[in-house]
Design a protein around this motif. Sequence first.
Motif, PDB file in Angstrom:
ATOM      1  N   MET A  26      29.986 -35.418  -7.949  1.00  0.00           N
ATOM      2  CA  MET A  26      30.179 -35.784  -9.438  1.00  0.00           C
ATOM      3  C   MET A  26      28.839 -35.427 -10.005  1.00  0.00           C
ATOM      4  N   LEU A  27      28.930 -34.981 -11.138  1.00  0.00           N
ATOM      5  CA  LEU A  27      27.558 -34.457 -11.797  1.00  0.00           C
ATOM      6  C   LEU A  27      26.937 -35.374 -12.453  1.00  0.00           C
ATOM      7  N   PRO A  28      25.676 -35.582 -12.720  1.00  0.00           N
ATOM      8  CA  PRO A  28      25.044 -36.553 -13.518  1.00  0.00           C
ATOM      9  C   PRO A  28      25.264 -36.473 -14.816  1.00  0.00           C
ATOM     10  N   ASP A  29      25.202 -37.699 -15.509  1.00  0.00           N
ATOM     11  CA  ASP A  29      25.433 -37.756 -16.952  1.00  0.00           C
ATOM     12  C   ASP A  29      24.013 -37.258 -17.543  1.00  0.00           C
ATOM     13  N   LEU A  46      18.365 -36.529 -16.940  1.00  0.00           N
ATOM     14  CA  LEU A  46      19.725 -36.667 -16.292  1.00  0.00           C
ATOM     15  C   LEU A  46      19.733 -37.910 -15.534  1.00  0.00           C
ATOM     16  N   GLU A  47      20.662 -38.472 -15.243  1.00  0.00           N
ATOM     17  CA  GLU A  47      20.569 -39.791 -14.184  1.00  0.00           C
ATOM     18  C   GLU A  47      20.401 -39.340 -12.963  1.00  0.00           C
ATOM     19  N   PRO A  48      19.833 -40.062 -11.847  1.00  0.00           N
ATOM     20  CA  PRO A  48      19.743 -39.622 -10.481  1.00  0.00           C
ATOM     21  C   PRO A  48      21.004 -38.833  -9.655  1.00  0.00           C
ATOM     22  N   SER A  49      20.694 -37.728  -9.206  1.00  0.00           N
ATOM     23  CA  SER A  49      21.669 -36.965  -8.226  1.00  0.00           C
ATOM     24  C   SER A  49      21.152 -36.469  -7.237  1.00  0.00           C
ATOM     25  N   GLN A  50      21.890 -36.250  -6.022  1.00  0.00           N
ATOM     26  CA  GLN A  50      21.243 -35.660  -4.838  1.00  0.00           C
ATOM     27  C   GLN A  50      21.612 -34.205  -4.966  1.00  0.00           C
ATOM     28  N   LEU A  51      22.441 -33.609  -5.973  1.00  0.00           N
ATOM     29  CA  LEU A  51      22.677 -32.157  -5.868  1.00  0.00           C
ATOM     30  C   LEU A  51      21.692 -31.535  -6.666  1.00  0.00           C
ATOM     31  N   LYS A  90      15.440 -40.116 -11.984  1.00  0.00           N
ATOM     32  CA  LYS A  90      16.149 -39.353 -12.913  1.00  0.00           C
ATOM     33  C   LYS A  90      15.442 -37.988 -12.952  1.00  0.00           C
ATOM     34  N   LYS A 130      24.792 -28.293 -14.102  1.00  0.00           N
ATOM     35  CA  LYS A 130      25.252 -27.796 -12.835  1.00  0.00           C
ATOM     36  C   LYS A 130      24.259 -27.132 -11.998  1.00  0.00           C
TER      37      LYS A 130
END
Length: 108
Positions: free
Chosen positions: A1-4, A24-29, A62, A94
């Motif tokens: 899922m992509l971060p907001d 952006l919110e945190p993401s491992q991507l 973030k 992305k």
Amino acid sequence: MLPDVLYAADAPKAMQSSVALLLLEPSQLFSYDCAVAVYMNQDDIETIIGLGRVTNVQSDGKIQILVIYDMGYSDEWEGVRKNNASSLRKLLVKPTVPAFAMEAISND
């Protein structure tokens, strides 16, 4: 899922030629300095509107994105930079950049 996208602002003064700064919110991507593509979802159609890179992964996880290239959507970016909630909800960031977009900027 992509971060907001949580927040948007004008690019920092040191990077005036850039389009915008996104948080952006945190993401491992995403990782530091990776290239990104920014899309706007309108009526379930995702249109690429900009290219950028990760400039910082903050201690709280973030992610700061510096958008460095406008793909011809300056009106949309104006709403984003004003932190318009409906504009921010339409953004998708992305962690990949399509080849056609790289070709477009190399031909400018």
